[in-house]
Scaffold this motif. Structure first.
Motif, PDB file in Angstrom:
ATOM      1  N   SER A   1      16.756   5.626  18.888  1.00  0.00           N
ATOM      2  CA  SER A   1      17.025   5.903  20.298  1.00  0.00           C
ATOM      3  C   SER A   1      17.188   7.398  20.537  1.00  0.00           C
ATOM      4  CB  SER A   1      18.301   5.179  20.725  1.00  0.00           C
ATOM      5  OG  SER A   1      19.425   5.762  20.059  1.00  0.00           O
TER       6      SER A   1
ATOM      7  N   SER B   1      19.924   8.671  21.559  1.00  0.00           N
ATOM      8  CA  SER B   1      21.225   8.981  20.968  1.00  0.00           C
ATOM      9  C   SER B   1      21.079   9.311  19.482  1.00  0.00           C
ATOM     10  CB  SER B   1      22.193   7.814  21.164  1.00  0.00           C
ATOM     11  OG  SER B   1      23.459   8.118  20.633  1.00  0.00           O
TER      12      SER B   1
ATOM     13  N   CYS C   1      18.611   1.388  32.332  1.00  0.00           N
ATOM     14  CA  CYS C   1      19.465   2.322  31.596  1.00  0.00           C
ATOM     15  C   CYS C   1      20.293   3.093  32.625  1.00  0.00           C
ATOM     16  CB  CYS C   1      18.613   3.276  30.758  1.00  0.00           C
ATOM     17  SG  CYS C   1      19.585   4.337  29.670  1.00  0.00           S
TER      18      CYS C   1
ATOM     19  N   PRO D   1      24.071   3.761  32.930  1.00  0.00           N
ATOM     20  CA  PRO D   1      25.511   3.786  32.662  1.00  0.00           C
ATOM     21  C   PRO D   1      26.327   4.467  33.753  1.00  0.00           C
ATOM     22  CG  PRO D   1      24.356   5.378  31.277  1.00  0.00           C
ATOM     23  CD  PRO D   1      23.307   4.527  31.920  1.00  0.00           C
TER      24      PRO D   1
ATOM     25  N   PRO E   1      28.522   3.180  27.184  1.00  0.00           N
ATOM     26  CA  PRO E   1      27.151   3.241  26.694  1.00  0.00           C
ATOM     27  C   PRO E   1      26.367   1.962  26.997  1.00  0.00           C
ATOM     28  CG  PRO E   1      28.682   4.033  25.033  1.00  0.00           C
ATOM     29  CD  PRO E   1      29.517   3.425  26.110  1.00  0.00           C
ATOM     30  N   VAL E   2      25.050   2.143  27.196  1.00  0.00           N
ATOM     31  CA  VAL E   2      24.167   1.000  27.442  1.00  0.00           C
ATOM     32  C   VAL E   2      22.892   1.178  26.616  1.00  0.00           C
ATOM     33  CG1 VAL E   2      25.044   0.702  29.795  1.00  0.00           C
ATOM     34  CG2 VAL E   2      22.997   2.102  29.396  1.00  0.00           C
ATOM     35  N   GLU E   3      22.081   0.127  26.577  1.00  0.00           N
ATOM     36  CA  GLU E   3      20.794   0.215  25.898  1.00  0.00           C
ATOM     37  C   GLU E   3      19.812   1.039  26.742  1.00  0.00           C
ATOM     38  OE1 GLU E   3      19.315  -3.606  24.890  1.00  0.00           O
ATOM     39  OE2 GLU E   3      20.982  -4.082  23.531  1.00  0.00           O
ATOM     40  N   GLU E   4      18.768   1.513  26.091  1.00  0.00           N
ATOM     41  CA  GLU E   4      17.752   2.323  26.773  1.00  0.00           C
ATOM     42  C   GLU E   4      16.499   1.483  26.933  1.00  0.00           C
ATOM     43  OE1 GLU E   4      17.480   5.642  24.149  1.00  0.00           O
ATOM     44  OE2 GLU E   4      19.553   6.269  24.491  1.00  0.00           O
TER      45      GLU E   4
ATOM     46  N   GLY F   1      21.161   6.295  27.129  1.00  0.00           N
ATOM     47  CA  GLY F   1      22.229   5.292  27.133  1.00  0.00           C
ATOM     48  C   GLY F   1      23.607   5.868  26.926  1.00  0.00           C
TER      49      GLY F   1
END
Length: 415
Positions: free
Chosen positions: A186, A188, A277, A279, A292-295, A305
């Motif tokens: 990701s 991140s 995506c 947040p 945080p969230v998924e992308e 995210g």
């Protein structure tokens, strides 16, 4: 450093000297200790008449040099960054029921995105600090802008991108001679690996969410909007949001002008994310802290995210009395089509996400038809041709035959 008097931590409020290598507040750490650049606005107001900017022959963002954190004598890349066009978008405005809609096309910067504004400051700061190598992580646009501006200054670059970065952006990186590290994970993951590499090898850090000076480059889009509107701030500015650096830069730019008396009001900010995506938009809509969230979005440039400049972005929205919304990828593709077909402007998915969110707010009646609105297009559509085709559809395919052409065109109800 020009009119800079220091740095201020947005978390604890501590004021620090602007020393080389200082990116975050030592007391609050790299996650919370994000810094603001503080200027001597009294000095600027006293010594820099507005007419100096109005009559400047420097047709780049450096016409606003008194508001930038670089020495006037520092060498600059020969690339022309900034002063992108602001169009009165009459046809688009009619489609959205807005009588005073403007589009700021920042896809016309040298590497085709707003991120050039930050990267030109980054390479100049690297030169001031006598650094020869500069690095960053990016979903694509910051990477290509850094590579291009660094090439123009003769600096070496190491750039970390997630494996999903569009080929158009990766191609730019390679053409500009960057050392490209494609991280199979990701954004991140790419950010964390870049941070570790920067610390190990001592490269200059261009990561905008960490380096406080880069927001100062991004804020120039707001300075230009104000000048192009004859020093009258709009009622709303709509912009896409990923890490949060651009929207916080937009707010900083308008605040700068307000503090020196060059504009008499501040706009409301509309920050827009993809629902795949989102947040920060979710946190605003649900009135809670972000998490945080998924992308999972086609808008790769804002597929973040874990936004690194979340607090600055949220602060900008709150202080401006604006809001944030999330839109679907289908709405983003629709905004690409609408912008192109009504205005002749080609924006990438993340570049038009602000426009998609603006469309939502107008439908909800939260922005009135007589309000003056600016939508910032942050990146050119040629950076992501695959999704442009998804938005616009395939061409009409025919054999070299007039008979077949007639058949196909009749489907379009042509005579």
């Amino acid at each position: 450093m020009n009119n800079v008097i220091g740095l201020r931590c947005i978390h604890c409020g501590k004021e620090l000297s602007a020393k080389p290598g200082l990116y975050t507040c030592p007391a609050c750490g790299p996650r919370d200790g994000i810094l603001d650049v503080v200027y001597d606005y009294v000095k600027i107001k006293r010594s820099v008449p507005l007419e100096r900017v109005v009559h400047s022959k420097d047709y780049s963002l450096f016409r606003y040099l008194p508001f930038l954190p670089v020495e006037p004598s520092t060498p600059r890349p020969q690339l022309r960054v900034g002063l992108s066009p602001l169009y009165r978008a009459a046809n688009l405005g009619e489609a959205l029921c807005l009588n005073h809609l403007y589009v700021k096309d920042d896809g016309q910067n040298p590497t085709a995105s707003l991120k050039d504004r930050a990267s030109v400051i980054a390479v100049m700061k690297a030169v001031e600090e006598k650094m020869t190598t500069i690095a960053c992580s990016s979903t694509g646009n910051a990477a290509s802008s850094l590579a291009g501006n660094a090439a123009a200054m003769g600096l070496k670059t190491f750039i970390f991108v997630p494996g999903r970065a569009p080929q158009g952006k990766v191609a730019q990186l390679l053409i500009f001679g960057a050392n490209v590290i494609s991280v199979q994970g990701s954004y991140s993951d790419a950010f964390q690996l870049s941070a570790q590499a920067i610390e190990r090898w001592g490269w200059y850090n261009r990561n905008a969410a960490v380096n406080p000076y880069l927001v100062e480059g991004k804020k120039t889009v707001a300075l230009e909007i104000a000048e192009q509107l004859d020093w009258k701030a709009p009622d709303w500015v709509a912009v896409s949001v990923g890490d949060g650096c651009i929207i916080s830069g937009v707010w900083k730019g308008f605040q700068d002008l307000y503090k020196v008396g060059w504009i008499d009001k501040l706009p409301k900010l509309l920050g827009v994310q993809s629902s795949g995506c989102s947040p920060l938009a979710d946190a605003v809509q649900e009135n809670r802290p972000w998490h945080p969230v998924e992308e999972n979005t086609i808008a790769d440039s804002i597929a973040v995210g874990v936004p690194r400049n979340a607090e600055k972005a949220l602060r900008a929205v709150r202080e401006s009395h604006g809001t944030m919304v999330a839109v679907s990828d289908e709405e983003i593709l629709g905004a690409m089509r609408l912008l192109g077909r009504s205005s002749g402007i080609f924006g990438e998915p993340a570049g038009v996400t602000g426009l998609a969110g603006l469309r939502t707010l107008v439908k909800q009646g939260r922005i009135g038809s007589e309000e003056r609105v600016v939508a910032i297009v942050t990146g050119n559509g040629l950076k992501d041709v695959k999704n442009a085709i998804n938005a616009a559809g395939e061409p009409i395919k025919v054999e070299p035959s007039m008979e077949q052409l007639v058949v196909e065109l009749k489907k379009l109800q042509l005579p």
